[in-house]
Design an enzyme around this catalytic site. Structure first.
Site, PDB file in Angstrom:
ATOM      1  N   ARG A 143     124.714  31.870  51.659  1.00  0.00           N
ATOM      2  CA  ARG A 143     123.327  32.333  51.891  1.00  0.00           C
ATOM      3  C   ARG A 143     122.325  31.631  51.090  1.00  0.00           C
ATOM      4  O   ARG A 143     121.740  30.712  51.282  1.00  0.00           O
ATOM      5  CB  ARG A 143     122.970  33.965  51.844  1.00  0.00           C
ATOM      6  CG  ARG A 143     123.761  34.845  52.538  1.00  0.00           C
ATOM      7  CD  ARG A 143     123.278  34.565  53.969  1.00  0.00           C
ATOM      8  NE  ARG A 143     122.139  35.046  54.345  1.00  0.00           N
ATOM      9  CZ  ARG A 143     121.664  36.322  54.702  1.00  0.00           C
ATOM     10  NH1 ARG A 143     122.829  37.209  54.914  1.00  0.00           N
ATOM     11  NH2 ARG A 143     120.429  36.553  55.167  1.00  0.00           N
ATOM     12  N   ASP A 191     132.642  37.028  58.522  1.00  0.00           N
ATOM     13  CA  ASP A 191     131.458  37.623  59.367  1.00  0.00           C
ATOM     14  C   ASP A 191     132.105  38.851  60.121  1.00  0.00           C
ATOM     15  O   ASP A 191     133.158  38.705  60.353  1.00  0.00           O
ATOM     16  CB  ASP A 191     130.678  36.734  60.191  1.00  0.00           C
ATOM     17  CG  ASP A 191     129.581  37.424  60.863  1.00  0.00           C
ATOM     18  OD1 ASP A 191     128.462  37.388  60.400  1.00  0.00           O
ATOM     19  OD2 ASP A 191     129.726  38.043  61.970  1.00  0.00           O
TER      20      ASP A 191
END
Length: 355
Positions: free
Chosen positions: A45, A90
């Protein structure tokens, strides 16, 4: 924070002896010398070193590259000095591994080529085999060798959140197709959720067999449900996942967004640590949980953009409210936003450790 490689000739399924790690101590309901801190979505991120490493590599491809996922997982531990690493992955990784046509579209999120909305589609869903996530497990093994005394958190998406993506075809604001299917065809819903629970369980067991020290079950969108619907349609399937890893004896964290009304039910599903988002104070969460609980949270991620005096006051408030719990792990109320300055996260971790 220096990371010292720790090599071992013992099987990877034998976890490291990290009994004194603050994160694990707090998860057991103890009060370590400092409040432990980690950040959801810390792996990737906001970090420039992450973006550089990921150049030209699709998100899901990175999740199946053992060296890359290990390096990305390590980056925030090196930079921020957090008390736990969270596996770079994920929630749709097991779906992809099993062979579903699903991708993560930048700016949108997981998108499914063919939504799953009838019995034929549900029964066509593949079963996830452990060997299909072997490369993820290999990455976990690398991390066990390289993390030194820092615990590793593995994770999976909970059945409701996975089902929502499959039914809606992608992210949804209202989950209208999901809720309609739950209520209109409950038998079909339970078959779908049961299959997804099996998939999540296989994924978590692969991580634990490779040496993960804790797990977090993300039911990101469960807050869209009433408590009654959660108990009827969701709790049994999340419980199947959390009960299915109980034998490993590691902390089980359960988290969702907007789940202030569901905290008791989510703990009943089998959580040792209840994740709390920013919408209710931690001391109120503990009160709702009967006055005795281990909690994780709960800084609003948006406040990482605020001035330091504002952010510092919020961190201090949350740490103080967390003292009402049997154990408190400082975290955000959801994940790190992509534009956050990494130095802010480092400074927050240092502040939490000082309090």
């Amino acid at each position: 924070m220096e990371i010292v490689p720790q090599l071992s000739s013992s099987p990877a399924s034998i976890r490291r002896d990290l009994g004194e790690a603050p994160f694990l101590a707090a998860a057991r309901g103890e009060r370590p010398a400092r409040t432990p801190v980690w950040f959801m979505r810390q792996a990737g991120r906001s970090l420039p070193e992450y973006r550089k490493l990921r150049e030209g590599v699709a998100m899901l491809d990175a999740c199946f590259d053992p060296e890359m996922l290990a390096e990305i997982t390590l980056q925030p531990v090196r930079r921020h000095g957090v008390d736990a690493a969270v596996l770079f992955s994920d929630i749709v990784v097991p779906l992809k591994a099993a062979g579903l046509d699903i991708d993560i579209v930048p700016g949108t999120g997981p998108v499914v080529a063919e939504p799953v909305r009838d019995l034929a589609a549900v029964r066509a869903l593949p079963v996830l085999e452990p060997e299909q996530v072997a490369r993820v497990a290999e990455g976990v093994g690398l991390l066990v060798e390289r993390l030194g005394t820092t615990p590793l958190i593995g994770f999976a998406g909970a059945p409701f959140t996975l089902a929502s993506y499959l039914i809606e075809g992608g992210p949804s604001r209202n989950h209208e197709h999901t809720k309609a299917l739950m209520h209109s065809e409950p038998a079909l819903w339970h078959e779908l959720a049961g299959r997804l629970a099996d998939m999540a369980l296989t994924f978590l067991r692969a991580q634990l067999d490779a040496g993960a020290d804790a797990i977090q079950l993300f039911d990101s969108w469960a807050g869209a449900l009433s408590e009654r619907d959660y108990r009827e349609f969701v709790l049994p399937h999340s419980a199947k996942v959390l009960d299915g890893v109980a034998e490993y004896g590691v902390p089980r964290i359960h988290f969702g967004v907007g789940t202030g009304e569901l905290l008791v039910a989510m703990r009943e599903a089998g959580a040792d640590v209840v994740g709390v988002d920013w919408r209710i104070p931690l001391d109120e969460a503990v009160r709702r949980l009967g006055g005795s609980a281990v909690v994780q949270g709960n800084l609003d991620p948006a406040l990482l953009y605020a001035s330091w005096p504002v952010l510092e006051a919020e961190v201090r408030r949350i740490v103080e409210e967390g003292r009402a719990a049997d154990g408190h792990i400082f975290n955000l109320g959801h994940g790190v936003l992509p534009g956050v300055e990494p130095e802010v996260l480092t400074r927050v971790a240092e502040l939490v450790h000082s309090l």
